[in-house]
Motif scaffolding. Structure first.
Motif, PDB file in Angstrom:
ATOM      1  N   UNK A  17      26.242  52.406 -18.092  1.00 44.84           N
ATOM      2  CA  UNK A  17      25.746  53.645 -18.952  1.00 44.84           C
ATOM      3  C   UNK A  17      26.465  54.803 -18.344  1.00 44.84           C
ATOM      4  N   UNK A  18      26.738  55.785 -19.346  1.00 42.07           N
ATOM      5  CA  UNK A  18      27.289  57.046 -19.009  1.00 42.07           C
ATOM      6  C   UNK A  18      26.539  58.180 -19.340  1.00 42.07           C
ATOM      7  N   UNK A  26      25.279  54.194 -24.028  1.00 43.27           N
ATOM      8  CA  UNK A  26      25.866  52.640 -23.700  1.00 43.27           C
ATOM      9  C   UNK A  26      27.231  52.272 -24.566  1.00 43.27           C
ATOM     10  N   UNK A  27      28.080  51.511 -23.817  1.00 43.54           N
ATOM     11  CA  UNK A  27      29.199  51.284 -24.408  1.00 43.54           C
ATOM     12  C   UNK A  27      29.433  49.965 -25.072  1.00 43.54           C
ATOM     13  N   UNK A  28      30.267  49.837 -26.021  1.00 46.14           N
ATOM     14  CA  UNK A  28      30.238  48.465 -26.930  1.00 46.14           C
ATOM     15  C   UNK A  28      30.446  47.416 -26.125  1.00 46.14           C
ATOM     16  N   UNK A  35      24.940  41.949 -27.105  1.00 47.74           N
ATOM     17  CA  UNK A  35      23.815  40.912 -27.483  1.00 47.74           C
ATOM     18  C   UNK A  35      23.295  41.424 -28.600  1.00 47.74           C
ATOM     19  N   UNK A  36      23.139  42.747 -28.989  1.00 46.36           N
ATOM     20  CA  UNK A  36      22.590  43.358 -29.663  1.00 46.36           C
ATOM     21  C   UNK A  36      23.405  43.057 -31.248  1.00 46.36           C
ATOM     22  N   UNK A  37      24.687  43.178 -31.240  1.00 45.06           N
ATOM     23  CA  UNK A  37      25.411  43.075 -32.147  1.00 45.06           C
ATOM     24  C   UNK A  37      25.565  41.507 -32.668  1.00 45.06           C
ATOM     25  N   UNK A 214      30.935  37.118 -20.952  1.00 39.59           N
ATOM     26  CA  UNK A 214      30.249  37.999 -22.087  1.00 39.59           C
ATOM     27  C   UNK A 214      30.139  37.332 -23.414  1.00 39.59           C
ATOM     28  N   UNK A 215      31.169  36.881 -24.031  1.00 40.45           N
ATOM     29  CA  UNK A 215      30.914  36.429 -25.375  1.00 40.45           C
ATOM     30  C   UNK A 215      30.351  35.102 -25.367  1.00 40.45           C
TER      31      UNK A 215
END
Length: 315
Positions: A17-18, A26-28, A35-37, A214-215
Motif C-alpha cells: 500500500x502507498x 493499492x497497486x494493480x 484477486x479482485x479483478x 501471483x497469477x
C-alpha cells in the motif's frame, strides 16, 4: 497473534500500500487487487446459484443447512491441516492465524448440536467436497503457496458476511439466540473484523511472490469458487427430494437490520456506487426503493449477497 495486536498492526498499514496524503492506495500488481479483478466473473456466477439465492431469501431447508455444514467441516479440516503443516513456509507464515480464523472446531460443535454426540458416525463426505479436499491436500504437498487462494477465499468471505448469514439462518430455523448451531459464524478471536481484514490483506500483499506465482494464486481462487459452486449444485439436487413444508421463511431485511458491521467498507460495494453515478445517486435510488416493502427485501438481499460472497472485495 492476539486480536489487539492484529488491530494495532492493521492501523499501522503494511506492504503493498502507498500512503498518499493520508489515503491508502493499492497497486494493480498487489495480490489483493489481482484477486479482485481475476475472480469477479466467477464471483457473480456463485452468488447467482439457486442455493445461495434461496439462503439469502431465508428459504433454508434445515437438512441442507446441516449438509452444508458437513461440507464446510471437511473443507476447513483440509485447509487447516495443510496450513498447520506449512505454517513455516515463507509464503504462508505471515497468514497463519489459527486462534483468530480456524473454523474446524466451531463446525464440530455445530454438527454435534444438529446430529448429536455420535455426529462423526452420521456424516460422510460428498463427491464434490471430496474433490475440493483432494485439491487442497494436493497443493499443500506440491504447491503450498496456492493455499493462500483457498484460505483467503474462505476465511475472508465467512468473516465478512457471517453476521448477516447467521441472522438469516437463526430466524429461518428458529435456532436458540444463544448461538447453538451457529458457532461457525462466530469469530471470538477477532474483536474488529474491519481491522483484521485490513491486516490480512496487508500481510498478503507483503508476500514476496513473483508475477507468475501471483497469477497462479488468482487461478486457484477461481478454482476454489468452482469447487464451492459444485457443492452448491449437490445441495440443490438434494433439495429437490425434500418436502416444501420443511422450509422456514426468514425476512432478510430483518436480519440485515441487526447485522454488526459496515457494508460501506466493501470496496466492491463502493465500486458499484461509482459505476452508477456516485454515492448521491445510490442514496437517492436506495431511498426510492426502500419506500416499498418488496424493495426493502430485494435491497437487503443484494447487500447480504455482497457481504457474504464477495470475500476478496471485503477489506
Amino acid at each position: 497473534m492476539s486480536a489487539a495486536r492484529t488491530e494495532d498492526a492493521a492501523a499501522n498499514g503494511g506492504g503493498g500500500v502507498c500512503p498518499e496524503g493520508g489515503v491508502t492506495v493499492l497497486r494493480p500488481t498487489d495480490l489483493s487487487e489481482m484477486l479482485a479483478a481475476g475472480t469477479k466473473e466467477v464471483h457473480e456466477k456463485a452468488e447467482n446459484t439457486e442455493f445461495v439465492k434461496d439462503f439469502l431469501k431465508g428459504r433454508i431447508r434445515k437438512e441442507l443447512f446441516k449438509l452444508g455444514h458437513v461440507a464446510l467441516y471437511f473443507t476447513y479440516s483440509a485447509i487447516e491441516e495443510e496450513m498447520e503443516r506449512n505454517k513455516e513456509h515463507p509464503d504462508l507464515a505471515a497468514l497463519y492465524f489459527p486462534h483468530e480464523l480456524h473454523r474446524r472446531d466451531a463446525l464440530a460443535r455445530d454438527l454435534q448440536y444438529f446430529y448429536g454426540e455420535d455426529w462423526q458416525d452420521q456424516i460422510s463426505i460428498s463427491p464434490a467436497t471430496q474433490r475440493y479436499v483432494e485439491r487442497i491436500h494436493q497443493i499443500g504437498r506440491d504447491q503450498p503457496a496456492l493455499l493462500v487462494a483457498h484460505a483467503y477465499t474462505r476465511y475472508m468471505g465467512d468473516l465478512s458476511g457471517g453476521q448477516v448469514l447467521r441472522k438469516v439462518a437463526q430466524r429461518a430455523m428458529k435456532l436458540p439466540p444463544t448461538g447453538e448451531g451457529l458457532n461457525f459464524y462466530q469469530f471470538d478471536g477477532i474483536h474488529s473484523a474491519k481491522a483484521f481484514k485490513q491486516l490480512y490483506r496487508s500481510r498478503m500483499n507483503e508476500l514476496e511472490l513473483d508475477s507468475l506465482t501471483k497469477q497462479k494464486i488468482v487461478d486457484e481462487a477461481v478454482l476454489a469458487f468452482q469447487f464451492n459452486m459444485e457443492i452448491f449444485g449437490e445441495l440443490e439436487e438434494v433439495g429437490k427430494t425434500l418436502q416444501d413444508d420443511v422450509l422456514d421463511a426468514a425476512p432478510v431485511h430483518e436480519a440485515h437490520g441487526e447485522m454488526q458491521g459496515d457494508i460501506s467498507q466493501c470496496p466492491y460495494y463502493a465500486a458499484k456506487m461509482a459505476a452508477s453515478g456516485g454515492s448521491s445517486y445510490i442514496c437517492h435510488l436506495a431511498m426510492t426503493v426502500l419506500k416499498h416493502p418488496s424493495g426493502q427485501v430485494l435491497l437487503a438481499a443484494w447487500i447480504a449477497a455482497l457481504a457474504g460472497l464477495a470475500a476478496w472485495y471485503l477489506m
